[in-house]
Design a protein around this motif. Structure first.
Motif: not given
Length: 318
Positions: A235-240, A265-269
């Motif tokens: 469930f870790d953001r960095a792993d995803a 913002t960058g990850c969403a883009q």
């Protein structure tokens, strides 16, 4: 010709259902809307045919949905222990297939404020695994079982969760990936009973629940079967993010050079760009990263039916 609601619940039938709903929710608005709700009608009609008091059944039972994220998180056994520790008995356990239509039926009166991104992530989530639905019984008291369970499981917003609550215990502190769902009040119990189960299955569910026999062992067996088809994931953001960058490291796709992948913002883009290019991505990693960086609500429409709390129930009965 007798007058009645647009849904055809007229005469004595309509009056009876109206009275039942008035006693099943403190929300007059919900009672009015549910009068014409097909799912509510199906459950009430069937309980009546089976000789079961619909109001009593809905007061004494609730449902607990362990969503696909709960299966991935291996959260069934901790949930069963929490239920037992908090005075709830599992009197039914069922594996239920899910799809985008079930999700929309279940949250029909709340998703008018869900963002398009949230709906897209939810559609990916229902593809991860079937779900486990528990029928839960509790002792008689001032509060219906559904109200007690909803209060005790904790809020959708992770910032509002408290020690001792189920969602706090399960430890996935995320708005979208909140692992479990339960109906707010007895009216919702009646509605959700018909969403999860067809008429034949409902008859078995009702009969089994009426025995009061503990079915926790059935829940464990179903969970282990679900686990074999849905591997545990991070469930870790960095792993995803790392997995998605690996997926996108292929000819024909170039990341926008200005992306700051340290920022929301960058990850969403990154996700928007990959979707626009119709890239094949690991669904779980999209769900996890998206749950942290994408908007969950539109903020432009009022919620149709606001959630019911224990305070609402008690004040409505005072």
């Amino acid at each position: 010709m007798s007058s009645g609601s647009p849904g055809g619940r007229d005469g004595i039938v309509g009056d009876s259902l109206r009275e039942l709903l008035a006693g099943s929710t403190p929300s007059a608005e919900k009672a009015g809307v549910y009068l014409d709700d097909t799912y509510v009608q199906e459950s009430v009609d069937q309980l009546d045919r089976l000789g079961v008091d619909a109001a009593k059944f809905a007061m004494q039972h609730s449902l607990l949905l362990l969503k696909p994220d709960a299966i991935v998180a291996r959260a069934v056994e901790p949930t069963l222990q929490w239920l037992a520790d908090n005075g709830f008995r599992v009197v039914g356990a069922y594996r239920v297939p899910v799809d985008r239509h079930l999700a929309r039926a279940l949250w029909y009166f709340a998703w008018n404020i869900a963002s398009p991104e949230r709906r897209r992530l939810a559609d990916l989530l229902v593809g991860i695994s079937d779900v486990l639905v528990l029928v839960v019984h509790g002792p008689d008291g001032e509060l219906p079982v559904s109200v007690r369970l909803t209060e005790a499981k904790g809020a959708t917003d992770p910032r509002k969760r408290r020690p001792g609550e189920l969602r706090y215990l399960l430890g996935r502190h995320n708005y979208l990936l909140n692992l479990v769902h339960s109906p707010d009040d007895p009216a919702d119990v009646l509605r959700e009973l018909a969403i999860y189960f067809d008429e034949r299955t409902r008859a078995a569910v009702i009969a089994q629940a009426d025995t009061g026999v503990d079915r926790s062992a059935d829940a464990v067996a179903i969970a282990h079967d679900l686990y074999t088809h849905a591997p545990a994931r991070s469930f870790d953001r960095a792993d995803a993010l790392a997995r998605l960058l690996s997926d996108l490291d292929r000819p024909g796709f170039t990341l926008p050079p200005e992306l700051d992948l340290e920022s929301d913002t960058g990850c969403a883009q990154l996700l928007y760009s990959a979707w626009a290019a119709d890239q094949d991505l690991d669904p779980w990693s999209v769900i996890v990263l998206g749950s942290y960086v994408l908007p969950m609500r539109t903020g432009t429409q009022p919620q149709t039916l606001r959630p019911v709390s224990a305070t609402d129930w008690l004040e409505g009965r005072s």
